[in-house]
Design a protein around this motif. Structure first.
Motif, PDB file in Angstrom:
ATOM      1  N   GLY A   1      42.862  47.501  33.068  1.00  0.00           N
ATOM      2  CA  GLY A   1      42.474  46.121  32.767  1.00  0.00           C
ATOM      3  C   GLY A   1      42.253  45.312  34.029  1.00  0.00           C
ATOM      4  N   ALA A   2      43.091  45.533  35.036  1.00  0.00           N
ATOM      5  CA  ALA A   2      42.938  44.804  36.300  1.00  0.00           C
ATOM      6  C   ALA A   2      41.616  45.139  36.969  1.00  0.00           C
ATOM      7  N   LEU A   3      41.268  46.423  37.003  1.00  0.00           N
ATOM      8  CA  LEU A   3      40.023  46.789  37.677  1.00  0.00           C
ATOM      9  C   LEU A   3      38.810  46.403  36.841  1.00  0.00           C
ATOM     10  N   LEU A   4      38.939  46.473  35.523  1.00  0.00           N
ATOM     11  CA  LEU A   4      37.840  46.041  34.666  1.00  0.00           C
ATOM     12  C   LEU A   4      37.553  44.556  34.887  1.00  0.00           C
ATOM     13  N   ALA A   5      38.599  43.758  35.057  1.00  0.00           N
ATOM     14  CA  ALA A   5      38.418  42.328  35.327  1.00  0.00           C
ATOM     15  C   ALA A   5      37.721  42.124  36.668  1.00  0.00           C
TER      16      ALA A   5
ATOM     17  N   GLY B   1      38.996  56.711  38.196  1.00  0.00           N
ATOM     18  CA  GLY B   1      40.132  57.271  38.917  1.00  0.00           C
ATOM     19  C   GLY B   1      41.445  56.667  38.472  1.00  0.00           C
ATOM     20  N   ASP B   2      41.447  55.369  38.196  1.00  0.00           N
ATOM     21  CA  ASP B   2      42.658  54.712  37.709  1.00  0.00           C
ATOM     22  C   ASP B   2      43.159  55.364  36.423  1.00  0.00           C
ATOM     23  N   VAL B   3      42.237  55.615  35.518  1.00  0.00           N
ATOM     24  CA  VAL B   3      42.605  56.219  34.237  1.00  0.00           C
ATOM     25  C   VAL B   3      43.111  57.645  34.454  1.00  0.00           C
ATOM     26  N   ALA B   4      42.416  58.411  35.289  1.00  0.00           N
ATOM     27  CA  ALA B   4      42.802  59.801  35.529  1.00  0.00           C
ATOM     28  C   ALA B   4      44.197  59.909  36.135  1.00  0.00           C
ATOM     29  N   LEU B   5      44.532  58.997  37.032  1.00  0.00           N
ATOM     30  CA  LEU B   5      45.836  59.058  37.690  1.00  0.00           C
ATOM     31  C   LEU B   5      46.983  58.605  36.785  1.00  0.00           C
TER      32      LEU B   5
ATOM     33  N   TYR C   1      48.987  51.841  30.657  1.00  0.00           N
ATOM     34  CA  TYR C   1      47.757  52.410  30.103  1.00  0.00           C
ATOM     35  C   TYR C   1      46.679  51.354  29.897  1.00  0.00           C
ATOM     36  N   TRP C   2      47.079  50.097  29.655  1.00  0.00           N
ATOM     37  CA  TRP C   2      46.057  49.051  29.512  1.00  0.00           C
ATOM     38  C   TRP C   2      46.059  48.052  30.670  1.00  0.00           C
TER      39      TRP C   2
ATOM     40  N   ASP D   1      50.912  44.958  35.613  1.00  0.00           N
ATOM     41  CA  ASP D   1      50.985  46.367  36.013  1.00  0.00           C
ATOM     42  C   ASP D   1      52.093  46.584  37.032  1.00  0.00           C
ATOM     43  N   TRP D   2      52.239  45.656  38.000  1.00  0.00           N
ATOM     44  CA  TRP D   2      53.314  45.782  38.983  1.00  0.00           C
ATOM     45  C   TRP D   2      54.672  45.785  38.279  1.00  0.00           C
ATOM     46  N   TRP D   3      54.812  44.897  37.308  1.00  0.00           N
ATOM     47  CA  TRP D   3      56.065  44.833  36.550  1.00  0.00           C
ATOM     48  C   TRP D   3      56.289  46.142  35.795  1.00  0.00           C
TER      49      TRP D   3
END
Length: 222
Positions: free
Chosen positions: A32-36, A64-68, A27-28, A14-16
């Protein structure tokens, strides 16, 4: 423990993606990071009574991650989701009232001043345009919530059932979360911040991971 490693992989991707402006990957990778992290919390037994509010907070944060990641009109939905996440963390940190002593009063005063200064700076910027002025009440409530959450995390230093290492982890994690949200508000609502996207996402992921690790360590689950 493996899920913390999985989170780290998704987070770095995600950072990359942020650095290269690859929204399709975000989008994934971001959820994905927070789901993990949620899976790490779950597999380590985090849904017990003493720590379940942090799991609830993580679920709100995932929403919130998805909404943003969505168009700007969904920003308030993200703000609300993260507000509820902070409220859940506040409840989790305060099963009993915080200890009242000179040190905790000093910590409260310091963090109160920092939070007030942060909101004042945001309010000055938001007041420059009509479309952002209307956000002032919501931003004020949100700033108050994350300030209380950060204070609640640091006050664990004086709770007898919190080991020093656990308290430092959640205090540092909450502080990084605070920095992430403050930078995000400036970057998206006022004016672009140099490397703002990277600062926001790196401090957010590290903050969440450290906070949850500290909570699990205090509970004897990590």
């Amino acid at each position: 423990m493996i899920w913390f490693g999985v989170m780290a992989i998704f987070a770095v991707i995600d950072w990359w993606a942020v650095s290269r402006q690859r929204l399709a990957i975000r989008y994934w990778a971001k959820p994905g990071a927070l789901l993990a992290l949620i899976l790490a919390f779950t597999t380590l037994g985090g849904w017990q009574e003493a720590t379940r509010w942090f799991g609830i907070g993580l679920l709100f944060a995932l929403f919130g991650d998805v909404a943003l990641l969505m168009p700007r009109r969904y920003f308030l939905f993200g703000l609300l989701a993260f507000l509820l996440a902070h409220v859940a963390y506040i409840i989790g940190f305060n099963p009993t009232p915080p200890p009242v002593r000179v040190e905790t009063l000093v910590a409260t005063a310091i963090l109160g001043v920092i939070t007030a200064m942060g909101f004042r700076q945001l309010a000055r910027g938001l007041s420059q345009r009509a479309e952002t002025t209307v956000l002032l009440p919501a931003v004020m409530i949100y700033t108050l919530a994350i300030g209380i959450m950060t204070l609640s995390a640091w006050l664990t230093l004086w709770r007898p059932n919190w080991p020093l290492s656990s308290a430092l982890l959640v205090g540092l994690g909450a502080t990084l979360f605070f920095i992430s949200d403050w930078t995000l508000a400036n970057h998206r609502l006022i004016a672009p911040v140099k490397l703002g996207g990277i600062i926001v996402i790196v401090t957010y992921h590290l903050g969440q991971a450290l906070l949850i690790a500290g909570v699990l360590h205090q509970a004897g689950l990590l």
